[in-house]
Design an enzyme around this catalytic site. Structure first.
Site, short mmCIF file in Angstrom:
data_model
loop_
_atom_site.label_atom_id
_atom_site.label_comp_id
_atom_site.label_asym_id
_atom_site.label_seq_id
_atom_site.Cartn_x
_atom_site.Cartn_y
_atom_site.Cartn_z
CG PHE A 20 -2.01 -0.95 1.25
CD1 PHE A 20 -3.27 -0.58 0.79
CD2 PHE A 20 -1.83 -2.24 1.72
CE1 PHE A 20 -4.32 -1.48 0.80
CE2 PHE A 20 -2.87 -3.15 1.74
CZ PHE A 20 -4.13 -2.76 1.27
CB CYS A 21 0.89 4.35 -2.01
SG CYS A 21 1.30 3.62 -3.61
CG ASN A 22 -2.28 5.94 3.54
OD1 ASN A 22 -1.84 5.59 4.63
ND2 ASN A 22 -3.14 6.93 3.41
#
Length: 265
Positions: A183-185
């Site tokens: 996940f980028c976040n």
């Protein structure tokens, strides 16, 4: 206040007369696909003046004296531009902005809304033969409040997450571009995989560990999520092809054991 609008502005018009953040981060690459390596931070002058840096490098100062151990910062944005800016890529920004002005962001917004709403419904309706869901979608189930990227995972009939490395293998056979992996976040990833704060205690990336070791140590069901992104060049042929690819995961009970190791996020 910092507003991260990188996922918002490619398909929506951001009205800074209504919203008044101190800083706004956007991505030209996400807006019109080129150039890479040229970011953009919009900043109010009074907010920019409050920032301080503990070092300087070429281009961020107007004068420096070694014997006096003195330097004078360059004013404004130049204070934060290390070295020579990517002047070969900057003309592409003007070309891209003029292109968006001709197409109109409102047109892109409507187009992506129609495609995205259809894709959300189709992906959310994907089921195995026993009626169990074949995919789980993260974020709102309607297009309201969404950007142009849908994060999801395919599911086995027993509810297990399909390994994202296998998704990457299958997607290449369909000539479709889907991003897979971490996940980028990270906060969103912890919520999506219901990883508690207590689980993360002692879950640091230790010396000698690789990414697969870390996934097992934290108890993650997979190495991340799958992401499908829509934009001004997307059309219904694209989302129909995507769903033909997605149908490959209906009634999938297991994946091959020869998947490559996870090298990076």
């Amino acid at each position: 206040m910092l507003l991260d609008a990188a996922a918002y502005v490619p398909t929506n018009r951001l009205d800074l007369r209504r919203w008044h953040p101190d800083y706004v981060a956007i991505s030209f690459y996400k807006m019109f696909g080129w150039p890479t390596g040229v970011g953009c931070l919009l900043a109010r002058r009074d907010a920019l003046a409050k920032l301080e840096r503990p070092w300087f490098s070429g281009g961020t100062i107007v004068a420096a004296f070694v014997q006096r151990q003195y330097y004078q910062w360059a004013p404004g944005a130049a204070h934060f531009e290390d070295g020579t800016v990517n002047y070969l890529g900057l003309p592409a920004v003007e070309i891209g902005l003029r292109f968006l002005e001709r197409v109109r962001v409102e047109t892109i917004h409507v187009r992506v809304h129609e495609l995205g709403a259809w894709l959300l419904d189709a992906l959310g309706s994907l089921e195995h033969s026993d009626g169990s869901p074949a995919a789980t979608i993260y974020g709102p189930r309607s297009w309201s409040g969404r950007g142009a990227t849908i994060a999801f995972n395919f599911l086995h009939p027993d509810g297990r997450v399909v390994d994202e490395r296998y998704v990457d293998r299958v997607v290449r056979q369909h000539n479709v571009s889907v991003r897979t992996g971490c996940f980028c976040n990270p906060g969103a990833g912890e919520v999506a995989f219901t990883i508690s704060r207590e689980t993360l205690v002692g879950g640091e990336f230790g010396e000698g560990m690789n990414l697969d070791d870390y996934v097992r140590a934290i108890g993650l069901p997979s190495g991340g999520a799958d992401r499908a992104s829509l934009g001004l060049a997307s059309n219904f042929a694209d989302v129909h092809r995507f769903m033909r690819f997605a149908a490959e995961f209906i009634d999938l009970t297991d994946v091959p054991d020869d998947l490559p190791p996870r090298a990076t996020c």
